[in-house]
Design a protein around this motif. Structure first.
Motif, PDB file in Angstrom:
ATOM      1  N   TYR A   1       0.798  -1.228   0.000  1.00 48.02           N
ATOM      2  CA  TYR A   1       0.000   0.000   0.000  1.00 48.02           C
ATOM      3  C   TYR A   1       0.831   1.278   0.000  1.00 48.02           C
ATOM      4  N   ARG A   2       2.117   1.182  -0.312  1.00 45.54           N
ATOM      5  CA  ARG A   2       3.041   2.307  -0.389  1.00 45.54           C
ATOM      6  C   ARG A   2       3.565   2.676   0.989  1.00 45.54           C
TER       7      ARG A   2
ATOM      8  N   ARG B   1       4.951   5.468   2.125  1.00 44.78           N
ATOM      9  CA  ARG B   1       4.592   6.767   2.685  1.00 44.78           C
ATOM     10  C   ARG B   1       3.244   6.714   3.376  1.00 44.78           C
ATOM     11  N   ARG B   2       2.276   6.036   2.757  1.00 49.52           N
ATOM     12  CA  ARG B   2       0.932   5.945   3.338  1.00 49.52           C
ATOM     13  C   ARG B   2       0.955   5.184   4.659  1.00 49.52           C
TER      14      ARG B   2
ATOM     15  N   ARG C   1       5.783  14.597   2.268  1.00 50.29           N
ATOM     16  CA  ARG C   1       4.903  15.117   1.213  1.00 50.29           C
ATOM     17  C   ARG C   1       5.702  15.588   0.007  1.00 50.29           C
TER      18      ARG C   1
END
Length: 214
Positions: free
Chosen positions: A70-71, A73-74, A202
Motif C-alpha cells: 500500500y506504499r 509513505r501511506r 509530502r
C-alpha cells in the motif's frame, strides 16, 4: 547526503526510530508507581512490560508487507497516527485495562511505522551509492540504540536527537508524579518528529514507496 532536506528528513526518521525503540524500556521508569496506583499483581506487571514489545516485534514483517503493498509513505503516516494516538490515551488511561491496551496499540503503530520508514528512506535516496551510505549510518544508529551506546561515528543529527530524548526521560524520572509524563516524554518528542516527517514526506515523488511489480 549533500541535500540539506534529505539530511533533515533522515534525522527526523532516525529520531522517530529511536523513540520506537526507546518506548520498549520507557515503561520501566514509572512501573512501580503504575503498579501501586492500579494495585497490580506480578502477572499484570509482566503483561504491561511486554505489551509493547510483543506486537512491535511480532508484526514487523506484516508491517513491511503492508508498506510494500500500500506504499511506504501511506503506511508510515498511518503508523505515526496509531502510535501517537495510543501514546496520548495511555498518558491519561483511567484503568490498567486501558493502559495495557494502549501499550499494545503503540506496538502495532510501531510495527507499521518502522518498516515503512525504510521505504521512505529508500525514496529519499534513489541513488544506489547515496542509499548505501544512508543505510550504513542507519545501521550504526540502530546498533547504537540496541546496545545502549552512542556511536560517535554517526551523523550528528540522530545522535543529538536520541541524546535529547534520553536526557528528558532521565529528568522526568525525578520529577514525575504518577505515570502520565512517562508516556508524554515519548509522545511529545514523537509528535514533533512526526509532524516534521509528514511535512517532509509530502515532498517525496508520488511514486515513492510503491510496491514493485515482481
Amino acid at each position: 547526503m549533500t541535500n540539506s532536506k534529505n539530511r533533515l528528513a533522515f534525522t527526523i526518521l532516525a529520531i522517530i526510530q529511536a523513540t520506537l525503540i526507546f518506548t520498549i524500556s520507557l515503561i520501566m521508569i514509572p512501573l512501580p508507581k503504575i503498579a501501586s496506583e492500579f494495585t497490580l499483581g506480578s502477572s499484570q506487571v509482566l503483561l504491561l512490560q511486554v505489551a509493547y514489545g510483543l506486537p512491535f516485534s511480532g508484526l514487523l514483517l506484516f508491517g513491511g508487507r503492508l508498506a510494500d503493498r500500500y506504499r511506504g509513505r501511506r503506511m508510515f503516516v498511518i503508523g505515526l497516527i496509531v502510535f501517537g494516538a495510543a501514546s496520548l490515551v495511555a498518558a491519561f488511561a483511567p484503568s490498567f485495562e486501558v493502559l495495557v491496551s494502549m501499550r499494545f496499540a503503540q506496538g502495532i503503530g510501531g510495527a507499521l511505522t518502522a518498516p515503512a520508514a525504510m521505504a521512505v528512506l529508500r525514496a529519499l535516496f534513489p541513488d544506489a551509492v547515496a542509499f548505501g551510505r544512508a543505510m550504513a549510518i542507519w545501521g550504526g544508529h540502530q546498533a547504537g540504540l540496541a546496545g545502549g551506546v552512542m556511536n560517535t561515528s554517526m551523523e550528528l543529527g540522530p545522535t543529538v536527537g536520541l541524546a535529547i530524548l534520553m536526557t528528558v526521560a532521565s529528568l522526568q524520572a525525578d520529577v514525575v508524579q504518577g505515570y502520565a509524563w512517562a508516556f508524554g516524554t515519548a509522545g511529545v518528542v514523537y509528535t514533533f518528529a512526526a509532524v516534521g516527517a509528514i511535512v517532509l514526506t509530502r515532498r517525496i515523488p508520488s511514486g515513492a514507496g510503491e510496491p514493485s511489480n515482481h
